[in-house]
Scaffold this motif. Structure first.
Motif, mmCIF file in Angstrom:
data_model
loop_
_atom_site.group_PDB
_atom_site.id
_atom_site.type_symbol
_atom_site.label_atom_id
_atom_site.label_comp_id
_atom_site.label_asym_id
_atom_site.label_seq_id
_atom_site.Cartn_x
_atom_site.Cartn_y
_atom_site.Cartn_z
ATOM 1 N N ALA A 15 1.067 -1.461 -0.087
ATOM 2 C CA ALA A 15 -0.203 -0.391 -0.086
ATOM 3 C C ALA A 15 1.004 1.093 0.214
ATOM 4 O O ALA A 15 -0.049 2.588 0.061
ATOM 5 N N ASP A 16 1.455 1.088 0.197
ATOM 6 C CA ASP A 16 3.034 2.360 -0.024
ATOM 7 C C ASP A 16 4.194 1.741 -0.681
ATOM 8 O O ASP A 16 4.669 0.905 -0.553
ATOM 9 N N ALA A 17 5.332 3.012 -0.905
ATOM 10 C CA ALA A 17 6.252 2.815 -1.194
ATOM 11 C C ALA A 17 7.872 1.929 -0.988
ATOM 12 O O ALA A 17 8.160 1.147 -1.478
ATOM 13 N N ASP A 18 7.698 1.474 0.538
ATOM 14 C CA ASP A 18 8.110 1.739 1.303
ATOM 15 C C ASP A 18 8.142 -0.164 1.009
ATOM 16 O O ASP A 18 9.027 -0.958 0.813
ATOM 17 N N CYS A 19 6.784 -0.371 1.047
ATOM 18 C CA CYS A 19 6.562 -2.097 1.027
ATOM 19 C C CYS A 19 6.812 -1.854 -0.284
ATOM 20 O O CYS A 19 7.866 -3.467 -0.294
ATOM 21 N N ALA A 20 6.895 -1.536 -1.572
ATOM 22 C CA ALA A 20 7.123 -1.457 -3.016
ATOM 23 C C ALA A 20 9.074 -1.896 -3.099
ATOM 24 O O ALA A 20 8.884 -3.012 -3.049
ATOM 25 N N LYS A 21 9.505 -1.036 -2.114
ATOM 26 C CA LYS A 21 11.109 -1.423 -1.661
ATOM 27 C C LYS A 21 11.346 -2.351 -1.878
ATOM 28 O O LYS A 21 12.070 -2.865 -2.203
ATOM 29 N N ARG A 22 10.275 -2.660 -0.941
ATOM 30 C CA ARG A 22 11.122 -3.551 -0.034
ATOM 31 C C ARG A 22 11.203 -5.220 -0.410
ATOM 32 O O ARG A 22 11.806 -5.766 -0.664
ATOM 33 N N VAL A 23 10.004 -5.366 -0.894
ATOM 34 C CA VAL A 23 9.465 -6.340 -2.862
ATOM 35 C C VAL A 23 10.530 -6.431 -3.294
ATOM 36 O O VAL A 23 11.367 -7.725 -4.091
ATOM 37 N N SER A 24 11.010 -5.038 -4.013
ATOM 38 C CA SER A 24 11.402 -5.548 -4.703
ATOM 39 C C SER A 24 12.922 -5.595 -4.247
ATOM 40 O O SER A 24 13.795 -6.057 -5.249
ATOM 41 N N ASP A 25 13.531 -5.350 -3.124
ATOM 42 C CA ASP A 25 15.101 -5.327 -3.223
ATOM 43 C C ASP A 25 14.764 -7.483 -2.795
ATOM 44 O O ASP A 25 15.855 -7.477 -2.633
ATOM 45 N N GLU A 26 13.879 -7.797 -2.454
ATOM 46 C CA GLU A 26 14.017 -9.222 -1.898
ATOM 47 C C GLU A 26 13.924 -10.221 -2.827
ATOM 48 O O GLU A 26 14.835 -10.727 -3.157
ATOM 49 N N MET A 27 13.125 -9.277 -4.038
ATOM 50 C CA MET A 27 13.085 -10.059 -5.345
ATOM 51 C C MET A 27 15.253 -10.002 -5.755
ATOM 52 O O MET A 27 15.054 -11.250 -6.571
ATOM 53 N N THR A 28 15.207 -8.653 -5.939
ATOM 54 C CA THR A 28 16.824 -9.010 -6.305
ATOM 55 C C THR A 28 17.576 -9.726 -5.510
ATOM 56 O O THR A 28 18.818 -10.265 -6.118
ATOM 57 N N LYS A 29 17.189 -9.950 -4.763
ATOM 58 C CA LYS A 29 18.545 -9.938 -3.677
ATOM 59 C C LYS A 29 18.417 -12.327 -4.584
ATOM 60 O O LYS A 29 19.149 -12.545 -4.444
ATOM 61 N N TRP A 30 17.138 -12.691 -3.745
ATOM 62 C CA TRP A 30 15.950 -14.531 -4.527
ATOM 63 C C TRP A 30 17.316 -14.115 -6.038
ATOM 64 O O TRP A 30 17.540 -15.248 -6.607
ATOM 65 N N SER A 31 17.075 -13.229 -6.950
ATOM 66 C CA SER A 31 17.881 -13.439 -8.442
ATOM 67 C C SER A 31 19.181 -13.377 -8.720
ATOM 68 O O SER A 31 19.738 -14.308 -9.342
#
Length: 76
Positions: A15-31
């Motif tokens: 629901a906010d940019a902080d959450c979106a950044k966290r998910v994006s960071d997690e996906m980058t780490k996973w990839s």
């Protein structure tokens, strides 16, 4: 493909940019971890490629929404 679906679901729940950044960071780490484990990218069928495109599109739309796109709020 299941991991991408999970990341898309997580992003769409933001629901906010902080959450979106966290998910994006997690996906980058996973990839990055996946790239280190595999010598070659996996071969995907045309249907799998289309599914990946659809997941990516949905994830991008959800990211924009979480960051306030289209709401008149300035983007960070």
């Amino acid at each position: 493909m299941m991991a991408l679906e999970r990341f898309a679901g997580d992003m769409c729940a933001c629901a906010d940019a902080d959450c979106a950044k966290r998910v994006s960071d997690e996906m980058t780490k996973w990839s990055q971890e996946m790239a280190q484990k595999q010598e070659e990218p996996p071969t995907m069928t045309e249907a799998e490629q289309q599914q990946a495109v659809e997941i990516g599109t949905r994830m991008g739309e959800c990211m924009q929404k979480a960051r306030g796109a289209g709401t008149g709020q300035p983007q960070p």
